[in-house]
Design an enzyme around this catalytic site. Sequence first.
Site, PDB file in Angstrom:
ATOM      1  N   HIS A 102       0.868  -1.179   0.000  1.00  0.00           N
ATOM      2  CA  HIS A 102       0.000   0.000   0.000  1.00  0.00           C
ATOM      3  C   HIS A 102       0.907   1.233   0.000  1.00  0.00           C
ATOM      4  O   HIS A 102       1.255   1.763   1.048  1.00  0.00           O
ATOM      5  CB  HIS A 102      -0.936   0.009   1.208  1.00  0.00           C
ATOM      6  CG  HIS A 102      -2.225  -0.687   0.934  1.00  0.00           C
ATOM      7  ND1 HIS A 102      -3.160  -0.181   0.054  1.00  0.00           N
ATOM      8  CD2 HIS A 102      -2.727  -1.853   1.385  1.00  0.00           C
ATOM      9  CE1 HIS A 102      -4.193  -1.015  -0.015  1.00  0.00           C
ATOM     10  NE2 HIS A 102      -3.956  -2.037   0.769  1.00  0.00           N
ATOM     11  N   ASP A 107      -4.974   2.016   1.998  1.00  0.00           N
ATOM     12  CA  ASP A 107      -5.281   1.374   3.283  1.00  0.00           C
ATOM     13  C   ASP A 107      -5.951   2.383   4.227  1.00  0.00           C
ATOM     14  O   ASP A 107      -6.897   2.048   4.953  1.00  0.00           O
ATOM     15  CB  ASP A 107      -4.000   0.783   3.910  1.00  0.00           C
ATOM     16  CG  ASP A 107      -2.823   1.765   3.916  1.00  0.00           C
ATOM     17  OD1 ASP A 107      -2.910   2.830   3.260  1.00  0.00           O
ATOM     18  OD2 ASP A 107      -1.812   1.480   4.574  1.00  0.00           O
ATOM     19  N   TYR A 295      -4.707   3.209 -22.596  1.00  0.00           N
ATOM     20  CA  TYR A 295      -5.845   3.524 -21.745  1.00  0.00           C
ATOM     21  C   TYR A 295      -5.903   5.017 -21.502  1.00  0.00           C
ATOM     22  O   TYR A 295      -4.919   5.732 -21.685  1.00  0.00           O
ATOM     23  CB  TYR A 295      -5.840   2.748 -20.416  1.00  0.00           C
ATOM     24  CG  TYR A 295      -4.791   3.204 -19.425  1.00  0.00           C
ATOM     25  CD1 TYR A 295      -3.649   2.445 -19.206  1.00  0.00           C
ATOM     26  CD2 TYR A 295      -4.950   4.378 -18.685  1.00  0.00           C
ATOM     27  CE1 TYR A 295      -2.690   2.854 -18.302  1.00  0.00           C
ATOM     28  CE2 TYR A 295      -3.989   4.798 -17.774  1.00  0.00           C
ATOM     29  CZ  TYR A 295      -2.863   4.034 -17.585  1.00  0.00           C
ATOM     30  OH  TYR A 295      -1.922   4.447 -16.697  1.00  0.00           O
ATOM     31  N   GLU A 370      -0.069   8.880  10.783  1.00  0.00           N
ATOM     32  CA  GLU A 370      -1.374   8.252  11.049  1.00  0.00           C
ATOM     33  C   GLU A 370      -2.409   9.191  11.665  1.00  0.00           C
ATOM     34  O   GLU A 370      -3.604   8.885  11.638  1.00  0.00           O
ATOM     35  CB  GLU A 370      -1.183   6.993  11.908  1.00  0.00           C
ATOM     36  CG  GLU A 370      -0.518   5.892  11.081  1.00  0.00           C
ATOM     37  CD  GLU A 370      -0.313   4.591  11.833  1.00  0.00           C
ATOM     38  OE1 GLU A 370      -0.547   3.521  11.253  1.00  0.00           O
ATOM     39  OE2 GLU A 370       0.101   4.654  13.010  1.00  0.00           O
TER      40      GLU A 370
END
Length: 393
Positions: A102, A107, A295, A370
């Site tokens: 990640h 996440d 793409y 965090e």
Amino acid sequence: MENAQIKRQAEAHRDELISIRRDIHRHPELAFNETRTAGIIADRMEKLGLEVQTGIAQTGVVATLRGSKPGKTVLYRADIDALPILEAVDAEYKSRTDGIMHACGHDAHVAIGLTVAEILAGQKNNFAGNVKFLFQPAEEIVGGARPMIEQGVMKGVDVTFGLHMGNDEPVGSIALHAGPAMANVDSIKLTVRGKGGHGSQPEKSIDSVMAACEIVNTLQTIVSREIAPKDTAVLSFGTIQGGFASNVIAPEVVLEGTVRSFLPEVREKMIRRIEEISAGLGKALRCEVKFEVVYSCPAVVNSDKWTDFIRQSAGQILGEDKVINADPIMGSDDMSLFLKEVPGCYFFVGSGKLDGTSFLHHHPGFDIEEESLVVGTEVMTKAVLDYLAQHQN
Ligand SMILES: [Zn+2]
Ligand SMILES: [Zn+2]
């Protein structure tokens, strides 16, 4: 809920946010293989009493929370996939799968989505309307949004919100931009075909390497000579492959690159001129050139109205000085497709260190601060509740 209560709730969920994020981080899954992640999302949402649909676009999940009365529907979109990168972060929550990581913060998007749902589920008697939590697979390969939309997930949605971690911005802030905020992207492939031969006898061959070099060089004149300086575009070739040996004239060279811009007309012009110039140069140098767009992903465009709305909601909960008016970035995100269906705003939640030394997204050393999980939860909870309070039927 009052602002102070939203803040208290988000803070009370700090440990849980971190634990969900670390669990997802330890077990990253690549595009369309997010079965464990989707299973955790569906389980938690069912336990919270939301209406859950799974298996949308293979591993996508949509969970709907209904308030006490009918009303408008706000969509919160989170992407859930990881990247094929060998993690270099030496942490307890390091990826348990070598080569998958990640490295973009998805996440965290899962953890915030589940936590906003938990907080709002506890408040459902206090609001009218619905909150649709959409967990999208395969953002990193620009593959998940389109099939979800084709399966009807945007039906009945009145506004589209989403957030992305941003290590460019310091933790504690959010950053947003009204208008085109992320780029149009086209991944292109040029196949230059000549005729192989001995390196000593160019007159009997057609040199695809030389034609490819001319093409790479001349294509840069589109940005410098054909796009207005006030507009922005970039063309980068990331791979060039061809040939067998130093003394063999290569019969074929394949070039792969990325074309990025913000405006649809600039995108259209870049693509058209790349095709024309490479075909023309190929012809002049006796090569055949095949051009393909592998793409495409359109620009993320935030509406003025909803960008202002998020700016206000976030300002009230974080303080106005923590809401940064950011420049658009040349990255891309297929959140653009949801925003094209139903306008809204996609913003960044600062997840970088305060001293600016965090590794950027897609780097093997990428990690987030965090506390950004709490900030993202506060801002999204506030935005959803503000929207539903202001848009009662
Ligand atoms: Zn990414
Ligand atoms: Zn991402």
